[in-house]
Design a protein around this motif. Structure first.
Motif, PDB file in Angstrom:
ATOM      1  N   ALA A   1       2.747  15.856 -15.525  1.00 30.33           N
ATOM      2  CA  ALA A   1       4.056  16.479 -15.078  1.00 30.33           C
ATOM      3  C   ALA A   1       4.027  16.714 -13.780  1.00 30.33           C
ATOM      4  O   ALA A   1       4.897  16.637 -12.936  1.00 30.33           O
ATOM      5  CB  ALA A   1       4.240  17.819 -15.925  1.00 30.33           C
TER       6      ALA A   1
ATOM      7  N   HIS B   1       6.028  12.577  -9.885  1.00 32.01           N
ATOM      8  CA  HIS B   1       7.599  13.114  -9.655  1.00 32.01           C
ATOM      9  C   HIS B   1       8.492  11.624 -10.072  1.00 32.01           C
ATOM     10  O   HIS B   1       9.659  11.867 -10.290  1.00 32.01           O
ATOM     11  CB  HIS B   1       7.787  13.371  -8.197  1.00 32.01           C
ATOM     12  CG  HIS B   1       6.859  14.529  -7.859  1.00 32.01           C
ATOM     13  ND1 HIS B   1       7.475  15.747  -8.154  1.00 32.01           N
ATOM     14  CD2 HIS B   1       6.033  14.933  -7.207  1.00 32.01           C
ATOM     15  CE1 HIS B   1       6.425  16.864  -7.782  1.00 32.01           C
ATOM     16  NE2 HIS B   1       5.754  16.192  -7.202  1.00 32.01           N
ATOM     17  N   HIS B   2       7.891  10.675  -9.880  1.00 29.09           N
ATOM     18  CA  HIS B   2       8.333   9.477 -10.360  1.00 29.09           C
ATOM     19  C   HIS B   2       8.077   9.097 -11.598  1.00 29.09           C
ATOM     20  O   HIS B   2       6.973   9.380 -12.071  1.00 29.09           O
ATOM     21  CB  HIS B   2       8.621   8.369  -9.320  1.00 29.09           C
ATOM     22  CG  HIS B   2       7.189   7.695  -9.330  1.00 29.09           C
ATOM     23  ND1 HIS B   2       5.911   8.229  -8.317  1.00 29.09           N
ATOM     24  CD2 HIS B   2       6.568   6.389  -9.641  1.00 29.09           C
ATOM     25  CE1 HIS B   2       4.837   7.473  -8.658  1.00 29.09           C
ATOM     26  NE2 HIS B   2       5.452   6.375  -9.311  1.00 29.09           N
ATOM     27  N   LEU B   3       8.539   7.948 -12.379  1.00 31.40           N
ATOM     28  CA  LEU B   3       8.000   7.530 -13.604  1.00 31.40           C
ATOM     29  C   LEU B   3       7.656   6.034 -13.153  1.00 31.40           C
ATOM     30  O   LEU B   3       8.321   5.028 -12.895  1.00 31.40           O
ATOM     31  CB  LEU B   3       8.996   7.612 -14.662  1.00 31.40           C
ATOM     32  CG  LEU B   3       8.830   6.836 -15.785  1.00 31.40           C
ATOM     33  CD1 LEU B   3       7.598   7.623 -16.669  1.00 31.40           C
ATOM     34  CD2 LEU B   3       9.963   6.889 -16.935  1.00 31.40           C
TER      35      LEU B   3
ATOM     36  N   SER C   1       8.588  13.675 -23.995  1.00 28.25           N
ATOM     37  CA  SER C   1       9.270  14.815 -23.466  1.00 28.25           C
ATOM     38  C   SER C   1      10.737  15.066 -23.753  1.00 28.25           C
ATOM     39  O   SER C   1      11.468  16.052 -23.471  1.00 28.25           O
ATOM     40  CB  SER C   1       8.799  14.855 -22.032  1.00 28.25           C
ATOM     41  OG  SER C   1       9.705  13.995 -21.363  1.00 28.25           O
TER      42      SER C   1
ATOM     43  N   ARG D   1       6.643   2.892 -14.955  1.00 29.64           N
ATOM     44  CA  ARG D   1       7.142   2.332 -16.388  1.00 29.64           C
ATOM     45  C   ARG D   1       6.226   1.030 -16.509  1.00 29.64           C
ATOM     46  O   ARG D   1       6.109   0.536 -17.543  1.00 29.64           O
ATOM     47  CB  ARG D   1       8.487   1.319 -16.279  1.00 29.64           C
ATOM     48  CG  ARG D   1       9.613   2.836 -16.280  1.00 29.64           C
ATOM     49  CD  ARG D   1      10.909   2.197 -15.845  1.00 29.64           C
ATOM     50  NE  ARG D   1      10.948   1.852 -14.621  1.00 29.64           N
ATOM     51  CZ  ARG D   1      11.750   0.789 -13.819  1.00 29.64           C
ATOM     52  NH1 ARG D   1      12.415   0.098 -14.470  1.00 29.64           N
ATOM     53  NH2 ARG D   1      11.592   0.601 -12.610  1.00 29.64           N
TER      54      ARG D   1
ATOM     55  N   VAL E   1      15.867   8.909 -13.909  1.00 26.25           N
ATOM     56  CA  VAL E   1      15.753   8.251 -15.240  1.00 26.25           C
ATOM     57  C   VAL E   1      16.346   8.808 -16.558  1.00 26.25           C
ATOM     58  O   VAL E   1      17.269   7.950 -17.200  1.00 26.25           O
ATOM     59  CB  VAL E   1      14.326   7.802 -15.800  1.00 26.25           C
ATOM     60  CG1 VAL E   1      14.041   7.366 -16.952  1.00 26.25           C
ATOM     61  CG2 VAL E   1      13.725   7.236 -14.372  1.00 26.25           C
ATOM     62  N   THR E   2      16.328   9.888 -16.692  1.00 29.29           N
ATOM     63  CA  THR E   2      16.936  10.700 -17.745  1.00 29.29           C
ATOM     64  C   THR E   2      18.339  10.726 -17.508  1.00 29.29           C
ATOM     65  O   THR E   2      19.196  10.540 -18.543  1.00 29.29           O
ATOM     66  CB  THR E   2      16.471  12.075 -17.748  1.00 29.29           C
ATOM     67  OG1 THR E   2      15.024  12.172 -18.155  1.00 29.29           O
ATOM     68  CG2 THR E   2      17.050  12.932 -19.135  1.00 29.29           C
TER      69      THR E   2
ATOM     70  N   SER F   1      12.753   8.968 -10.016  1.00 28.28           N
ATOM     71  CA  SER F   1      12.289  10.414 -10.434  1.00 28.28           C
ATOM     72  C   SER F   1      12.783  10.184 -11.949  1.00 28.28           C
ATOM     73  O   SER F   1      13.606   9.626 -12.448  1.00 28.28           O
ATOM     74  CB  SER F   1      13.063  11.280  -9.675  1.00 28.28           C
ATOM     75  OG  SER F   1      14.155  11.234  -9.969  1.00 28.28           O
ATOM     76  N   GLN F   2      11.782  11.255 -12.626  1.00 21.56           N
ATOM     77  CA  GLN F   2      12.057  11.501 -13.919  1.00 21.56           C
ATOM     78  C   GLN F   2      13.556  12.088 -14.191  1.00 21.56           C
ATOM     79  O   GLN F   2      14.173  11.601 -15.291  1.00 21.56           O
ATOM     80  CB  GLN F   2      11.055  12.267 -14.579  1.00 21.56           C
ATOM     81  CG  GLN F   2       9.845  11.488 -14.352  1.00 21.56           C
ATOM     82  CD  GLN F   2       8.834  12.339 -15.341  1.00 21.56           C
ATOM     83  OE1 GLN F   2       9.059  13.359 -16.326  1.00 21.56           O
ATOM     84  NE2 GLN F   2       7.271  11.907 -14.949  1.00 21.56           N
TER      85      GLN F   2
ATOM     86  N   GLU G   1       2.009   7.506 -18.641  1.00 22.42           N
ATOM     87  CA  GLU G   1       3.104   8.468 -18.058  1.00 22.42           C
ATOM     88  C   GLU G   1       4.261   7.784 -18.873  1.00 22.42           C
ATOM     89  O   GLU G   1       5.098   8.898 -19.006  1.00 22.42           O
ATOM     90  CB  GLU G   1       3.449   7.754 -16.529  1.00 22.42           C
ATOM     91  CG  GLU G   1       2.770   8.268 -15.548  1.00 22.42           C
ATOM     92  CD  GLU G   1       3.068   7.882 -14.239  1.00 22.42           C
ATOM     93  OE1 GLU G   1       1.906   8.267 -13.343  1.00 22.42           O
ATOM     94  OE2 GLU G   1       4.150   7.842 -13.758  1.00 22.42           O
TER      95      GLU G   1
ATOM     96  N   TYR H   1       6.561  10.887 -20.754  1.00 23.88           N
ATOM     97  CA  TYR H   1       7.810  10.851 -20.611  1.00 23.88           C
ATOM     98  C   TYR H   1       8.757  10.731 -21.841  1.00 23.88           C
ATOM     99  O   TYR H   1       9.792  11.727 -22.125  1.00 23.88           O
ATOM    100  CB  TYR H   1       8.462   9.699 -19.483  1.00 23.88           C
ATOM    101  CG  TYR H   1      10.023   9.795 -19.456  1.00 23.88           C
ATOM    102  CD1 TYR H   1      10.261  10.923 -18.640  1.00 23.88           C
ATOM    103  CD2 TYR H   1      10.640   8.887 -20.030  1.00 23.88           C
ATOM    104  CE1 TYR H   1      11.847  10.969 -18.600  1.00 23.88           C
ATOM    105  CE2 TYR H   1      12.292   8.663 -19.749  1.00 23.88           C
ATOM    106  CZ  TYR H   1      12.771   9.820 -19.109  1.00 23.88           C
ATOM    107  OH  TYR H   1      14.177   9.768 -19.133  1.00 23.88           O
TER     108      TYR H   1
END
Length: 99
Positions: A27, A31-33, A47, A35, A82-83, A78-79, A40, A44
């Motif tokens: 976490a 800060h980025h995901l 979560s 893939r 992405v979300t 960033s997560q 990771e 993600y």
């Protein structure tokens, strides 16, 4: 909450840790995901929550995995980005989910 396990993932990932990554601090570390990194992606996907904090089934998490691997185009997202993208594209892409 039904969490995904490594065996629930449809894609192959890198599971080795690079010098700059710490899977125990995902976490804070990401800060980025990435893939391509399994720990990771798994963190993600597990979560994610549905509307109003609702639980998500493993299948929904697998759909998000597919969306990110096959349709999301960004080199270092960033997560949060992405979300937001998943939320905006869910209804459009879900009917094409192949599994």
């Amino acid at each position: 909450m039904p969490k995904m396990n490594r065996s629930d993932l449809h894609y192959d990932y890198k599971w080795t840790v690079s010098e700059t990554d710490n899977p125990k601090l995902i976490a804070k570390d990401a800060h980025h995901l990435s893939r391509n990194e399994g720990y990771e992606m798994l963190h993600y996907l597990n979560s994610l929550q549905g509307k109003d904090g609702a639980d998500l089934p493993v299948r929904s998490r697998q759909i998000v995995e597919w969306m990110l691997k096959e349709h999301f185009r960004s080199t270092a997202p960033s997560q949060g980005t992405v979300t937001q993208w998943v939320t905006q594209n869910w209804a459009r892409l879900v009917p094409d989910y192949p599994w």
